[in-house]
Design a protein around this motif. Sequence first.
Motif, PDB file in Angstrom:
ATOM      1  N   GLU A   1      23.884 -10.037 -41.504  1.00  0.00           N
ATOM      2  CA  GLU A   1      23.448 -10.453 -40.234  1.00  0.00           C
ATOM      3  C   GLU A   1      24.274 -10.089 -38.971  1.00  0.00           C
ATOM      4  OE1 GLU A   1      21.899 -14.485 -40.184  1.00  0.00           O
ATOM      5  OE2 GLU A   1      22.682 -15.089 -38.328  1.00  0.00           O
ATOM      6  N   GLU A   2      25.591 -10.254 -39.070  1.00  0.00           N
ATOM      7  CA  GLU A   2      26.672  -9.803 -38.073  1.00  0.00           C
ATOM      8  C   GLU A   2      26.534  -8.305 -37.613  1.00  0.00           C
ATOM      9  OE1 GLU A   2      27.455 -11.408 -41.059  1.00  0.00           O
ATOM     10  OE2 GLU A   2      27.558 -13.459 -40.298  1.00  0.00           O
ATOM     11  N   ALA A   3      26.139  -7.584 -38.561  1.00  0.00           N
ATOM     12  CA  ALA A   3      26.196  -6.150 -38.165  1.00  0.00           C
ATOM     13  C   ALA A   3      24.979  -5.998 -37.488  1.00  0.00           C
ATOM     14  CB  ALA A   3      26.319  -5.309 -39.689  1.00  0.00           C
ATOM     15  N   VAL A   4      23.777  -6.417 -37.866  1.00  0.00           N
ATOM     16  CA  VAL A   4      22.686  -6.189 -37.243  1.00  0.00           C
ATOM     17  C   VAL A   4      22.684  -6.841 -35.767  1.00  0.00           C
ATOM     18  CG1 VAL A   4      19.917  -6.898 -37.038  1.00  0.00           C
ATOM     19  CG2 VAL A   4      21.298  -6.390 -39.433  1.00  0.00           C
ATOM     20  N   GLN A   5      23.282  -8.008 -35.778  1.00  0.00           N
ATOM     21  CA  GLN A   5      23.356  -8.590 -34.227  1.00  0.00           C
ATOM     22  C   GLN A   5      24.547  -7.622 -33.416  1.00  0.00           C
ATOM     23  OE1 GLN A   5      21.872 -11.039 -33.065  1.00  0.00           O
ATOM     24  NE2 GLN A   5      20.476 -10.693 -34.615  1.00  0.00           N
ATOM     25  N   GLU A   6      25.581  -7.109 -33.981  1.00  0.00           N
ATOM     26  CA  GLU A   6      26.143  -6.083 -32.944  1.00  0.00           C
ATOM     27  C   GLU A   6      25.670  -5.036 -32.786  1.00  0.00           C
ATOM     28  OE1 GLU A   6      30.557  -3.884 -33.662  1.00  0.00           O
ATOM     29  OE2 GLU A   6      30.280  -5.514 -35.200  1.00  0.00           O
ATOM     30  N   PHE A   7      24.482  -4.171 -33.640  1.00  0.00           N
ATOM     31  CA  PHE A   7      23.921  -3.169 -33.351  1.00  0.00           C
ATOM     32  C   PHE A   7      22.730  -3.486 -32.484  1.00  0.00           C
ATOM     33  CE2 PHE A   7      20.306  -0.381 -34.336  1.00  0.00           C
ATOM     34  CZ  PHE A   7      20.821   0.812 -34.168  1.00  0.00           C
ATOM     35  N   LEU A   8      22.091  -4.807 -32.438  1.00  0.00           N
ATOM     36  CA  LEU A   8      20.783  -5.343 -31.785  1.00  0.00           C
ATOM     37  C   LEU A   8      21.342  -6.102 -30.594  1.00  0.00           C
ATOM     38  CD1 LEU A   8      17.882  -4.928 -31.633  1.00  0.00           C
ATOM     39  CD2 LEU A   8      17.692  -6.706 -33.294  1.00  0.00           C
ATOM     40  N   PRO A   9      21.485  -5.629 -29.437  1.00  0.00           N
ATOM     41  CA  PRO A   9      21.661  -6.684 -28.353  1.00  0.00           C
ATOM     42  C   PRO A   9      20.734  -7.514 -28.045  1.00  0.00           C
ATOM     43  CG  PRO A   9      21.228  -4.559 -27.592  1.00  0.00           C
ATOM     44  CD  PRO A   9      21.173  -4.443 -29.103  1.00  0.00           C
ATOM     45  N   PRO A  10      21.009  -8.724 -27.446  1.00  0.00           N
ATOM     46  CA  PRO A  10      19.910  -9.746 -27.070  1.00  0.00           C
ATOM     47  C   PRO A  10      18.995  -9.121 -26.386  1.00  0.00           C
ATOM     48  CG  PRO A  10      22.161 -10.702 -26.912  1.00  0.00           C
ATOM     49  CD  PRO A  10      22.353  -9.187 -26.914  1.00  0.00           C
ATOM     50  N   PHE A  11      17.795  -9.436 -26.158  1.00  0.00           N
ATOM     51  CA  PHE A  11      16.768  -9.089 -25.405  1.00  0.00           C
ATOM     52  C   PHE A  11      16.971  -9.586 -23.861  1.00  0.00           C
ATOM     53  CE2 PHE A  11      12.024 -10.062 -24.196  1.00  0.00           C
ATOM     54  CZ  PHE A  11      11.976  -9.116 -23.483  1.00  0.00           C
ATOM     55  N   ASP A  12      17.017  -8.587 -23.258  1.00  0.00           N
ATOM     56  CA  ASP A  12      17.469  -8.927 -21.595  1.00  0.00           C
ATOM     57  C   ASP A  12      16.271  -8.361 -20.741  1.00  0.00           C
ATOM     58  OD1 ASP A  12      18.715  -9.493 -19.457  1.00  0.00           O
ATOM     59  OD2 ASP A  12      19.789  -7.605 -19.358  1.00  0.00           O
ATOM     60  N   PRO A  13      15.152  -9.110 -20.611  1.00  0.00           N
ATOM     61  CA  PRO A  13      14.021  -8.715 -19.648  1.00  0.00           C
ATOM     62  C   PRO A  13      14.196  -8.396 -18.543  1.00  0.00           C
ATOM     63  CG  PRO A  13      13.908 -11.079 -20.150  1.00  0.00           C
ATOM     64  CD  PRO A  13      15.057 -10.653 -20.921  1.00  0.00           C
ATOM     65  N   VAL A  14      13.666  -7.393 -17.822  1.00  0.00           N
ATOM     66  CA  VAL A  14      13.767  -7.379 -16.299  1.00  0.00           C
ATOM     67  C   VAL A  14      13.169  -8.662 -15.485  1.00  0.00           C
ATOM     68  CG1 VAL A  14      13.262  -5.626 -14.590  1.00  0.00           C
ATOM     69  CG2 VAL A  14      13.692  -4.844 -16.728  1.00  0.00           C
ATOM     70  N   PHE A  15      12.061  -8.659 -15.913  1.00  0.00           N
ATOM     71  CA  PHE A  15      11.244 -10.082 -15.538  1.00  0.00           C
ATOM     72  C   PHE A  15      10.722 -10.771 -16.646  1.00  0.00           C
ATOM     73  CE2 PHE A  15      10.176  -6.454 -12.710  1.00  0.00           C
ATOM     74  CZ  PHE A  15      10.602  -6.683 -11.667  1.00  0.00           C
ATOM     75  N   LYS A  16      10.852 -12.220 -16.334  1.00  0.00           N
ATOM     76  CA  LYS A  16      10.121 -13.135 -17.141  1.00  0.00           C
ATOM     77  C   LYS A  16       9.832 -14.467 -16.539  1.00  0.00           C
ATOM     78  CE  LYS A  16      14.747 -15.541 -17.952  1.00  0.00           C
ATOM     79  NZ  LYS A  16      15.600 -16.157 -19.057  1.00  0.00           N
ATOM     80  N   ALA A  17       8.773 -15.051 -17.262  1.00  0.00           N
ATOM     81  CA  ALA A  17       8.194 -16.140 -16.657  1.00  0.00           C
ATOM     82  C   ALA A  17       9.182 -17.269 -16.341  1.00  0.00           C
ATOM     83  CB  ALA A  17       6.993 -16.667 -17.455  1.00  0.00           C
ATOM     84  N   ASP A  18       9.259 -17.928 -15.220  1.00  0.00           N
ATOM     85  CA  ASP A  18      10.294 -18.701 -14.677  1.00  0.00           C
ATOM     86  C   ASP A  18       9.826 -19.575 -13.582  1.00  0.00           C
ATOM     87  OD1 ASP A  18      12.614 -20.156 -13.958  1.00  0.00           O
ATOM     88  OD2 ASP A  18      13.855 -18.540 -13.541  1.00  0.00           O
ATOM     89  N   PRO A  19       9.531 -20.863 -13.666  1.00  0.00           N
ATOM     90  CA  PRO A  19       8.957 -21.676 -12.760  1.00  0.00           C
ATOM     91  C   PRO A  19       9.988 -21.526 -11.592  1.00  0.00           C
ATOM     92  CG  PRO A  19       9.048 -22.808 -14.714  1.00  0.00           C
ATOM     93  CD  PRO A  19       9.806 -21.703 -14.944  1.00  0.00           C
ATOM     94  N   GLN A  20      11.225 -21.070 -11.515  1.00  0.00           N
ATOM     95  CA  GLN A  20      11.951 -21.146 -10.280  1.00  0.00           C
ATOM     96  C   GLN A  20      11.987 -19.803  -9.429  1.00  0.00           C
ATOM     97  OE1 GLN A  20      13.621 -24.115  -9.545  1.00  0.00           O
ATOM     98  NE2 GLN A  20      12.707 -24.932 -11.587  1.00  0.00           N
ATOM     99  N   ASN A  21      11.303 -18.931 -10.286  1.00  0.00           N
ATOM    100  CA  ASN A  21      11.128 -17.731  -9.718  1.00  0.00           C
ATOM    101  C   ASN A  21       9.697 -16.754 -10.197  1.00  0.00           C
ATOM    102  OD1 ASN A  21      11.632 -15.040  -8.330  1.00  0.00           O
ATOM    103  ND2 ASN A  21      12.751 -14.356  -9.988  1.00  0.00           N
ATOM    104  N   PRO A  22       8.773 -17.722  -9.797  1.00  0.00           N
ATOM    105  CA  PRO A  22       7.441 -17.095 -10.176  1.00  0.00           C
ATOM    106  C   PRO A  22       7.029 -15.738 -10.227  1.00  0.00           C
ATOM    107  CG  PRO A  22       7.067 -18.896  -8.891  1.00  0.00           C
ATOM    108  CD  PRO A  22       8.558 -18.489  -8.508  1.00  0.00           C
ATOM    109  N   VAL A  23       6.578 -15.020 -11.231  1.00  0.00           N
ATOM    110  CA  VAL A  23       5.991 -13.759 -11.299  1.00  0.00           C
ATOM    111  C   VAL A  23       4.641 -13.779 -11.831  1.00  0.00           C
ATOM    112  CG1 VAL A  23       8.212 -12.521 -11.159  1.00  0.00           C
ATOM    113  CG2 VAL A  23       7.140 -13.269 -13.372  1.00  0.00           C
ATOM    114  N   THR A  24       4.035 -12.585 -11.657  1.00  0.00           N
ATOM    115  CA  THR A  24       2.686 -12.554 -12.282  1.00  0.00           C
ATOM    116  C   THR A  24       2.674 -11.347 -13.240  1.00  0.00           C
ATOM    117  OG1 THR A  24       1.555 -13.328 -10.143  1.00  0.00           O
ATOM    118  CG2 THR A  24      -0.147 -12.113 -11.830  1.00  0.00           C
TER     119      THR A  24
END
Length: 388
Positions: free
Chosen positions: A178-201
Amino acid sequence: MQGSVAIAETVRAAKPGVIAAYPITPQTHIVEHLARLVAAGRLKSQYITVDSEFSAASVLWGAAAAGVRSYTASASQGLLLMTEVIFNMAGTRLPAVFTAVNRSISPPINIQVDHQDAMTVRDSGIIQLYVESIQEAVDTHIQAFKIAEDREVLLPAMVCMDGWILSHAYEPVTLWKEEAVQEFLPPFDPVFKADPQNPVTFGALTDPDKITEFKFMVHDALIRSKEKIRRVAREFQETFGNYYGDLIEETYTEDADVILVAMGSVVGTIKVALERMRQEGKKVGLVKVRSFRPFPDQELRSALSKAKLVLVLDRSFSCSSGGILGGEIKSCLYGQAGPLVMDYAIGIGGREIFPETVIDLVNQSELLAEKGQIPSSTVFYGLNQALL
């Protein structure tokens, strides 16, 4: 280890925040094992059981819109039921990883393998990667998350593994830590996401004067994903040691007069047949199409250019048109001073393909080519006239 369990353990190592599950044969063992992993506390994910495959895909769409890594698996009619949502995911540039455990489409009811199910969503914008073995399926799932979530791609990705032949087979498999996979695969970092503080459609109404541009951007992202697929395949090789080609894989193509083209587990069978034919002095080669979407047109033109005869083994077809992979290969070779192309619909609904089948197909095709009798339409190999 069984193929389905290997995939579930690999998904665990990728740590999706949301898993949507609706069972359908032969995909069931994957989501069952993921449920056990969540229940045992080995995977910290929201495991959501839903009322249909349409809901499963919708859950993924919502999770991806919220900026969460997400996963599901399906097959056959289940993939068809997801179709509308998969188009929406690609069109709104929201990534998720699907496992398509390939199975025939009904009627008649048939739970064995062909590629007709995944082909129904080929025009949606989803990335489609086909695998030959269980180990390749394991390794390609890890790569699929990285490709789909890349900011220059942001498209859903589907790993297509043949039902039963790969999902229910037992083979020695290396599962990565799991540690090796996590090092290879960075966390998902979206450009936009649904956020009540910053609404998008996502997926808003668009006038005709803008929609072509939106459709083009999906098309362009899929084409640009080619470079990401190449790069991730090499990065995976550097990290874990395994490499299966990038968009395609070539075997004995350098001097081949006849080149077979195929996708999925039948590639392993063809390789066995290839060795036998090579021992007899036949100059036969193989191109495995690993990425069907994006389609590797330039790579195929280069790999097939020196052959005299190309034989495509298609596990799907478009009614009244013919084999889908064969049609796309003929299209990409159009206008080239290239080889003759024969397309075979073969292995439909799990009909067995043995090495002897492949050798017979090559021999028959060479005879037709010598007689100048290459058919322009798809040949349904082994068609039983008595049943028609």
